[in-house]
Every structure is written in structure tokens, then in C-alpha cells.
Design an enzyme around this catalytic site. Structure first.
Site, short mmCIF file in Angstrom:
data_model
loop_
_atom_site.label_atom_id
_atom_site.label_comp_id
_atom_site.label_asym_id
_atom_site.label_seq_id
_atom_site.Cartn_x
_atom_site.Cartn_y
_atom_site.Cartn_z
N HIS A 178 0.75 -1.19 0.00
CA HIS A 178 0.02 0.05 -0.09
C HIS A 178 0.96 1.11 0.12
O HIS A 178 0.33 2.30 0.05
CB HIS A 178 -0.96 0.15 1.30
CG HIS A 178 -1.94 -0.99 1.28
ND1 HIS A 178 -3.29 -0.67 0.63
CD2 HIS A 178 -2.19 -2.28 1.63
CE1 HIS A 178 -4.24 -1.79 0.66
NE2 HIS A 178 -3.25 -2.67 1.35
N LYS A 229 -8.17 14.22 4.43
CA LYS A 229 -7.41 12.98 4.37
C LYS A 229 -6.41 13.25 5.55
O LYS A 229 -6.41 14.29 6.03
CB LYS A 229 -6.50 12.84 3.12
CG LYS A 229 -5.96 14.10 2.43
CD LYS A 229 -5.11 14.32 1.11
CE LYS A 229 -6.34 14.11 -0.06
NZ LYS A 229 -6.47 13.11 -0.68
N ARG A 230 -5.72 12.01 5.88
CA ARG A 230 -4.57 12.20 6.83
C ARG A 230 -3.70 13.64 6.59
O ARG A 230 -3.36 13.83 5.35
CB ARG A 230 -3.75 10.76 6.76
CG ARG A 230 -4.24 10.04 7.61
CD ARG A 230 -4.68 10.23 9.03
NE ARG A 230 -3.56 10.14 9.93
CZ ARG A 230 -3.21 9.16 11.00
NH1 ARG A 230 -4.32 8.12 10.89
NH2 ARG A 230 -2.30 9.22 11.43
N LYS A 264 0.98 14.79 1.17
CA LYS A 264 -0.41 14.92 0.62
C LYS A 264 -0.56 16.41 0.27
O LYS A 264 -1.33 17.01 -0.21
CB LYS A 264 -1.34 14.37 1.57
CG LYS A 264 -1.25 12.77 1.60
CD LYS A 264 -2.67 12.61 2.77
CE LYS A 264 -2.35 10.78 2.98
NZ LYS A 264 -3.20 10.12 1.88
N THR A 281 -8.41 6.79 -2.24
CA THR A 281 -9.57 6.45 -2.52
C THR A 281 -10.50 7.35 -2.23
O THR A 281 -11.83 7.05 -2.66
CB THR A 281 -10.12 5.13 -1.50
OG1 THR A 281 -9.60 5.27 -0.01
CG2 THR A 281 -9.35 3.64 -1.87
N LYS A 283 -14.47 8.58 -3.83
CA LYS A 283 -15.65 8.87 -3.28
C LYS A 283 -16.30 10.07 -3.81
O LYS A 283 -17.33 10.73 -3.99
CB LYS A 283 -15.40 8.90 -1.74
CG LYS A 283 -15.10 7.53 -1.43
CD LYS A 283 -14.35 7.64 0.17
CE LYS A 283 -13.59 6.35 0.54
NZ LYS A 283 -12.67 6.38 1.56
C1 26V Z 1 1.55 1.51 8.24
C2 26V Z 1 2.04 1.72 9.53
C3 26V Z 1 3.25 1.38 10.29
C4 26V Z 1 3.39 0.99 11.61
C5 26V Z 1 2.56 1.83 12.11
C6 26V Z 1 1.11 1.73 12.07
C7 26V Z 1 0.75 1.80 10.31
C8 26V Z 1 -0.51 1.92 9.92
C9 26V Z 1 -0.48 1.98 8.54
C10 26V Z 1 0.58 1.94 7.71
C11 26V Z 1 0.06 1.68 6.15
C12 26V Z 1 0.24 3.09 5.55
C13 26V Z 1 0.04 2.59 4.08
C14 26V Z 1 -1.45 3.06 3.72
O1 26V Z 1 -2.20 3.54 4.59
N1 26V Z 1 -1.50 3.30 2.53
C15 26V Z 1 -2.69 3.83 1.78
O2 26V Z 1 -3.56 2.88 1.39
C16 26V Z 1 -4.62 3.08 0.69
C17 26V Z 1 -5.37 1.99 0.32
O3 26V Z 1 -4.54 1.14 -0.62
C18 26V Z 1 -4.20 3.73 -0.77
O4 26V Z 1 -5.24 4.56 -1.14
C19 26V Z 1 -3.31 5.32 -0.10
O5 26V Z 1 -2.88 5.71 -1.19
C20 26V Z 1 -1.95 4.71 0.55
O6 26V Z 1 -1.56 5.78 1.26
#
Ligand code: 26V
Length: 813
Positions: A355, A544-545, A550, A652, A656
Site C-alpha cells: 500500500h 485525508k490524513r 499529501k 480512495t 468517493k
Molecule cells: C503503516 C503503519 C506502520 C506501522 C504503524 C502503523 C501503520 C499503519 C498503517 C500503515 C500503512 C500505511 C499505508 C497506507 O495506509 N497506504 C494507503 O493505502 C490506501 C489503500 O490502498 C491507498 O489508497 C493510499 O494511497 C495509501 O497511502
């Protein structure tokens, strides 16, 4: 479901009475909500039991979607819609003098996710059920979801999200299905029948208790399961030895040690080195989930060698990647399979979605930490690594030591989870075409060279029924009366709206709906913040975050420039704009939190400056989550998707907004590229560097942010205003932001893209003024949004990765 309002009313009053022992008019909104949820759960129960029975007797292949996060939001309205009981319930409740809307408000969001990744998991659950795919979620039942965000004096302040205080009416605790998860201890080896065996001794065990939530399919009688695991102390009693000695607190210590595992959702989207608790969480739900899958599988009587033909396990990012060594452990140590057979089964079962390309989000665990916590798992990872390196050297004749080092699963004292996930699975997918290409050609290129067949793209999708039927009922009604309701099950049918692009009457109706949604949002903002915004202004939304990639600060710098221009010339002829922001910053991400402070500081200045005649307003809406998104998105005219090209894997939110008729203002990043391909260049507003240009700058190191700053007077002025006392804060308040842009050379090309962004905003002003033109763009966006339904995405996962059928179930109620 076929129930009359009268029957519903009877069922509901009986449930409410049984639960509260009160007359209807004496009950509280919470009691009424709980009774409605309980009644629905009762209706759903029969469908659920039937679905499970069908799966059992037909021995259908089951999909398990493993995810650290499921951002499901609220269930009530959705379940009513999916059971086709919304109107019935509304009518029945009205006769009891109860407002359904009010009960829907009572429910608290289940916010067990950070952002896109967690929301995607929730949308996928919906799509699996709605397509009659036997697919279930497996995750963690965090006692505290993502923190609640409040804005105090312009700053983000975090509060715990105790979403469970009023009980969760949708879940069932399945205590009889609890399993134990083992940590620490040591591994003893011995020989048995000529085979090396492993015994885990002196371990600490934690009890994993599952809570199941039904996931309804839309109008198809399918109910799948979201199983979330909660940690409990094994005997769930305190340590009596301590207790009897009068040491009350330490008597509970062991219990708390266990329970802490599922206490909180980590509020970050990048790794902080070595968070032991996070590692414990990851192993906790992976181990519990696999044990429970094995138990279900064994009941079918199918031999273990055929496991992969009956089970597909999908890992949502690397967070559940310990599923690979854990499944190996079960197959080797408990099922006594050979390494080769166990490996064939494991890799055939497991598939992995990447992701992000952001290196700080790629998980790496200190070797000694994993070894200490999970000694047997570490032995297996070590073996996987050794065999993989041997393959590189012996079978593939790799001699480039640097490359072998880069590809190793264990190196530099770290275990690299992405490498483990790639080696141990049969499929690796990116989440948008561009993202998958970047993985193949760049970030994961070395792996793509040896496993080209494993790599594939699955562009993300959204739960179109939520974002239309639930979030925007008026638009849904207009679409239904115009093209029928086929789009509910077949979202590509939205394309039929293209015929109405030039139809003035349809355009007017759409305009009125958007306007009503804007008024509704304006009222909420007035109620919550006392701020009046003009529903006739352009609603320009970035939700968004908060993250530097971003680029909320690009948006802000442009607003500052507009403000400067209006100060110079208050009669400047621009359409009035309301800039709306929403999003949470990771609590430890200082610069992102300062961006929030900057938005709020500027909002104070601009919203209170009468000299600019209400031409611009800024609103920061706190505590962004599924519920707020459901109000914000239907009211948006412009969808800000302005990440640095290559950084946003998919996005995403972009889908929406588009589905709700907003026009996208975008860089060619993530799924924006595919949105552009669907709507055509005339119905999206593009700007900025392309991904290959960004990469070239990084490679050649020839970007100089300071030059851009010096050569762009409007930009220089606004950057200077951040620290020269122009804003009513101490001069050093926003220095960290300026330093990231100038001293650290603007990693995300905010300055480089500033002019191009400002030009794009100017074009938007012109388009908006031509109402016919704008409505045509808006209709095109709605009409072309159907391909981004998660139904299609999941259909492709089912056929291309999981190899499961989407057979309708053969029962009917
Ligand atoms: C990573 C970590 C690392 C450890 C701490 C907690 C944590 C929580 C989440 C993440 C994942 C980050 C990656 C993420 O959220 N990617 C997003 O995924 C979406 C669904 O595929 C995508 O639409 C976004 O562009 C992408 O940033």
C-alpha cells in the site's frame, strides 16, 4: 426481507421492552438504538447461520482478509438498507414517535483504522458479501480506536476513542472459540521417528477471544463474518498469591499485561523503531486467526495437503506477514508436513497487497526483538531466508553481493517484512496502475526480476452503495429516477447518466441536490463552530490524513496568495470560495501538527477580515472519520488530490468525491491517473510534476527549492509571511514548516508545483462560473465513477488472486 411496518413495530416494541423493562416513551435514544440493533441482529442471525451452513456443507473455498485495521464506521443505516428495511423501520418508528435519523446518530463510529488502508479493508468486506464470495475479515478488537481529535487553540489535541463504553450491539463474543497465543520462552529440539521436532517451553500465553460481527451482502442473503480478536489473561483471574498478601495492584498486573495487547490502535502510518507491543499485536491476531481457520478447515474432513485449495489468506500490507512463518509452523510442527509440502501450501495460500512506497512505512523488526518474543517463528524465518539466498546464489547464479544483501529477508540486524511477504506469497499487488508500475520498475524491481508472475495490479475501489445510497440519498433518488436502480448491483450502469450531461433539467436537479448538501454542511458548521459559510461559494475540500506528501501546505500557501491578492484589490473578480480541511496528524508527527495549526491560524485571520467581503473562508472540521466524510463528500465541489506524483499509492477519497459529483483537482498520482482516463482531460483539472520528473530530480539531485522561492515573487511573499509576524503567532511558530521547504530542500516539491497549482485553481474559477459547463463536468464524473466500485476490484481479486467462485447462495428467505 419481507416484513410489514406493523410486524416491525411489534417486533421492535417487544425487543425494547425486553431490554429495558420500560414504556417506549420512557426510553433513552441509546436504549432505542440498542433495541433496534438487537432486533436487526436477530433478523440477520438466520441469514448468517444459513450462510455458514452452506459454506460448511458445500466445502467452498474460503477467503480470509487479514488486516491490522478495519475502519467500518457505523452499521445501522447500512444494515437497514442492505436488508431493504430502511423505509419499513422509518415508518414503524415514526408511529412510535421515534426518529430513525436520531438513532443513526447515536451509533458511534467503529474507527479501528488510520485511513485508506483500514477503510479499504471495510469496503472489501462489503464487496465480498455483496458478490456472494465466502470472504471474512480477521483483525484486532482494539478497545481504543483511532484517537479523537479536538482542536484547541488551533492545535490538534488527542483524546482516547473509547468506542466500546456503551457496548457494541453488532458483535457476538464467541468465548468457546478462544485460542492461546504463545510468546517468549525457548525451543527444545528432539528426534521423533527420525524427524527433528520442536517443543516450545517456558512461554507466556495470552488468551485470544474472538468477537464476530455480521457483514451483510446487499440484497443477496449472504452474511460473512468479521472476526476481531481481543486479548485476555489466560485464566482471567488475578494472581491470588499477590491478592491474598494484600497487594491488590500487582494482583492485576498479569491480567493487564495480557489485555494491553489489544488496548490501542497505533495512530501512525510509519514505523517507529522497535515497538515491541506492535509486534505482539501483529503476531497475536495472525496466530489466533490461523488457529481458528485450521479448526474450521479440519471440520470439513478435507486432508491438510489440500488446504490451499480450500483457503486463501490475504495480507493487507506487511502487518500480518507473520502469517507466513506462523502457517509454516502449524504445518510443520503440528501437522507434521515436510518443509517442501508446507512451503508449497503456504505460498499457494498467501497473497500480499503493498500500500505504499514510502520507505518509512516499510516494516523492519530488530532481529533480536523478534527472536526473543517469537523464538520458533524466528527459526522459520531464518530457514526461509537461507533457502531464498541459496536460490539466488545456486539456482539463479547471483553473484552481486550488494543485490543479494538488498533482497535478503534478514540483514543489518533487521527482519524486513516486505521481503518476507514477497518470498512467502504467490501474489503481490499494487493498488493502482501507476503504483504497481513503480513497484515493478523501481521499489521492488529486484524481486520483479525473479518473480514477474507474482506481480499484478488491483486498482482500489470504494463501497459505492455507502457513498451513494447511504451518504447521498437525494442523489441516489435522482439517479434512480433517471436511469433505474440497476447501478446498485451493477455500478457501471452509472454510465447511462452520460446521456444527461447536456440536459438542462437534469443539470438543475443535480445543482439543487449539491446545493442542499452544501446548506446541510453549512448548518452543521454553524452549529459546531459558529461560523457562517456561503453555500453558493465553491466548496473546495481536502479531507485525508495530514502528511507532507499529501501537501495540505500547498493548498494553504495558495490560499495565502489569494488572500494577498484580495487585500491588494478587494474587488478582485473571483468566485467566492470556501476551503474546507479535515484530517488527523499522527500524534508524533510534529510538522503535520503544525500544518493543522497553520490552517487554523490562517482561518482566524481570513474569516475575521471583513475587508475581503467574504470572498474566501477557511474551515477545519475536527475528527475526520467515516461519519464526517459521509457529510463532507456529498457537499464538495472540488476534490483536492494534490500529492507529490508517485507518493500516493492510490487514494480512495478521490473516488468517493468523484462519485458525488465533485471535480478533481489533481496531480497525476495513484488512481488520479485512472480517474483522468475515465472522465477525459476536460473533466479533471491537472497540474504539477509527473512521477518520472519527480524521480529524475531525486536521481540527479538537481532540484533547488531556494531558487524557486527566489524566482517566484508571489510564493516568496507567502513563505516569508509564515515567519515575519504577518500571522498572529510567535515568529518561530511555523519555522519548522519553512525549514522543511527551504533548508531541507522541499522533499515533496511544494514550491516547484506552486505556480502550476495556482494556475489550475484559476482555471477552476473560470469553469465554475459557467454553470452549464460545471454541471456537465460534474455529471461526467458521477457517470464515470462506477468502475471504481469495490465490487469490481473484489471480482478481480477473486478471479485473479484467490481463485474463488462468486456463486450465489442457494437459499432464499
Ligand atoms: C503503516 C503503519 C506502520 C506501522 C504503524 C502503523 C501503520 C499503519 C498503517 C500503515 C500503512 C500505511 C499505508 C497506507 O495506509 N497506504 C494507503 O493505502 C490506501 C489503500 O490502498 C491507498 O489508497 C493510499 O494511497 C495509501 O497511502
Amino acid at each position: 426481507m419481507k416484513i410489514t411496518p406493523l410486524e416491525f413495530k411489534t417486533d421492535y416494541t417487544e425487543t425494547l421492552r425486553a431490554m429495558t423493562a420500560k414504556h417506549v416513551d420512557e426510553t433513552s435514544p441509546l436504549e432505542r438504538y440498542n433495541a433496534l440493533g438487537t432486533l436487526l441482529k436477530d433478523y440477520i442471525g438466520e441469514l448468517w447461520a444459513n450462510t455458514n451452513k452452506t459454506y460448511r456443507t458445500q466445502k467452498t473455498k474460503q477467503v480470509y482478509y487479514f488486516s491490522m485495521e478495519f475502519l467500518t464506521g457505523k452499521f445501522l443505516a447500512n444494515n437497514l438498507i442492505y436488508l431493504d428495511l430502511y423505509a419499513t423501520a422509518e415508518k414503524a418508528l415514526k408511529e412510535l414517535n421515534i426518529s430513525l435519523d436520531e438513532l443513526i446518530e447515536v451509533e458511534v463510529d467503529q474507527g479501528l483504522g488510520n485511513g485508506g488502508l483500514g477503510r479499504l479493508a471495510a469496503c472489501f468486506l462489503d464487496a465480498m458479501s455483496s458478490l456472494s464470495i465466502p470472504g471474512h475479515g480477521c483483525g484486532i478488537r482494539y478497545k481504543n480506536g483511532l484517537f479523537e481529535q479536538k482542536i484547541i487553540n488551533g492545535y490538534q489535541v488527542e483524546y482516547p476513542d473509547r468506542w466500546l463504553v456503551n457496548n457494541n450491539v453488532w458483535e457476538y463474543k464467541r468465548a468457546s472459540k478462544a485460542v492461546n497465543v504463545k510468546y517468549n520462552g525457548k525451543i527444545e529440539t528432539y528426534m521423533e521417528n527420525g524427524r527433528l521436532k520442536f517443543n516450545h517451553v517456558d512461554y507466556d500465553a495470552v488468551r485470544a477471544v474472538p468477537y464476530d460481527t455480521p457483514i451483510l451482502g446487499f440484497d443477496n442473503n449472504t452474511v460473512n463474518t468479521l472476526r476481531l480478536w481481543s486479548a485476555e489473561e489466560i485464566n482471567d483471574v488475578m494472581d491470588f498469591e499477590h491478592f491474598s498478601k494484600g497487594n491488590y495492584v500487582s494482583a492485576f498486573e498479569k491480567k493487564n499485561n495480557a489485555e494491553i495487547i489489544t488496548q490501542i490502535l497505533y495512530p501512525n502510518d510509519s514505523i517507529e523503531e522497535g515497538k515491541l507491543l506492535r509486534l505482539k499485536q501483529e503476531y497475536f491476531f495472525v496466530s489466533a486467526g490461523l488457529q481458528s481457520i485450521l479448526m474450521t478447515f479440519k471440520k470439513t474432513g478435507v486432508p491438510i495437503e489440500a488446504f490451499a485449495e480450500h483457503v486463501a489468506i490475504h495480507i493487507n500490507d506487511t502487518h500480518p506477514s507473520l502469517a507466513i512463518p506462523e502457517l509454516m509452523r502449524i504445518l510443520l510442527d503440528e501437522e507434521n508436513l515436510t518443509w517442501d509440502v508446507a512451503w508449497r501450501i503456504t505460498t499457494a495460500c498467501i497473497s500480499y497487497t503493498n500500500h505504499t512506497i514510502m520507505s518509512e512505512a516499510l516494516e523492519k523488526w530488530p532481529y533480536f526483538m523478534i527472536q526473543d518474543l517469537l523464538p520458533r517463528i524466528t527459526m522459520i524465518i531464518e530457514e526461509i531466508n537461507n533457502r531464498f539466498i541459496a536460490k539466488l546464489k545456486d539456482a539463479l547464479h547471483y553473484t552481486d553481493e550488494q543485490k543479494i544483501h538488498d533482497m535478503a529477508i534478514i540483514a543489518d540486524g533487521l527482519v524486513r517484512m516486505a521481503n518476507l511477504a514477497i518470498v512467502g506469497s504467490h501474489s503481490i499487488n499494487g493498488v493502482a496502475k501507476l503504483h504497481t508500475e513503480i513497484l515493478k520498475n523501481n521499489v521492488l524491481h529486484d524481486f520483479y526480476e525473479i518473480y514477474p508472475e507474482k506481480f499484478n495490479n488491483k486498482t482500489n475501489g470504494i463501497m459505492h452503495r455507502h457513498w451513494l445510497l447511504n451518504a447521498n440519498p437525494d442523489l441516489t433518488d435522482l439517479v434512480t429516477e433517471t436511469i433505474g436502480d440497476g447501478f446498485k448491483k451493477n455500478p457501471l450502469a452509472l454510465r447511462d447518466l452520460l446521456k444527461y450531461r447536456e440536459d438542462a433539467s437534469f443539470q438543475n436537479k443535480l445543482f439543487d441536490i449539491k446545493h442542499k448538501n452544501k446548506e446541510h454542511l453549512a448548518n452543521i458548521i454553524f452549529k459546531e463552530q459558529g461560523l457562517r459559510i456561503d453555500p453558493y461559494s465553491i466548496f473546495d475540500v481536502q479531507a485525508k490524513r495530514i502528511h507532507e506528501y499529501k501537501r495540505q501546505h500547498l493548498n494553504i500557501l495558495h490560499i495565502m496568495m489569494l488572500y494577498n491578492k484580495l487585500k491588494e484589490n478587494p474587488n478582485l473578480d473571483i468566485p467566492p470560495r470556501t476551503f474546507l480541511f479535515a484530517g488527523k496528524a499522527a500524534p508524533s508527527y510534529y510538522v503535520a501538527k503544525q500544518v493543522i495549526k497553520l490552517i487554523n491560524t490562517l482561518a482566524d485571520v481570513i474569516n475575521n477580515d471583513t475587508s475581503i467581503k467574504d470572498k474566501i473562508k477557511i474551515v477545519f472540521m475536527p475528527n475526520y472519520g467515516v461519519s464526517l466524510a459521509s457529510r463532507l463528500i456529498p457537499a464538495a465541489d472540488i476534490s483536492e488530490q494534490i500529492s507529490t506524483a508517485s507518493k500516493e499509492a492510490s487514494g480512495t477519497g478521490n473516488m468517493k468525491f468523484m462519485m458525488n459529483g465533485a471535480v478533481t483537482l489533481a496531480t497525476l498520482d495513484g488512481a488520479n491517473v485512472e480517474i483522468m482516463n475515465e472522465v477525459g482531460e476536460n473533466n479533471i483539472v491537472l497540474f504539477g510534476l509527473k512521477d518520472d520528473e519527480v524521480y529524475r530530480y531525486y536521481e540527479q539531485g538537481n532540484y533547488n527549492a531556494f531558487d524557486v522561492y527566489n524566482n517566484t515573487p508571489d510564493l516568496k511573499q507567502v513563505i516569508d509571511q509564515l515567519t515575519n509576524g504577518f500571522l498572529p503567532v510567535p515568529k518561530e511558530e511555523f519555522l519548522p514548516i519553512v525549514e522543511r521547504l527551504l533548508r531541507f530542500n522541499d522533499e515533496f516539491f511544494v514550491l516547484k508545483d506552486f505556480e502550476s497549482y495556482s494556475d489550475a485553481q484559476e482555471r477552476i474559477g473560470l469553469y465554475y462560473r459557467d454553470k452549464r459547463h460545471w454541471m456537465k463536468m460534474s455529471i461526467t464524473n458521477i457517470a464515470c465513477s462506477g468502475v471504481f466500485s469495490a465490487d469490481y476490484t473484489i471480482d478481480k481479486y477473486a478471479s485473479g488472486i484467490w481463485h474463488v467462485n462468486r456463486k450465489p447462495l442457494d437459499f432464499n428467505l
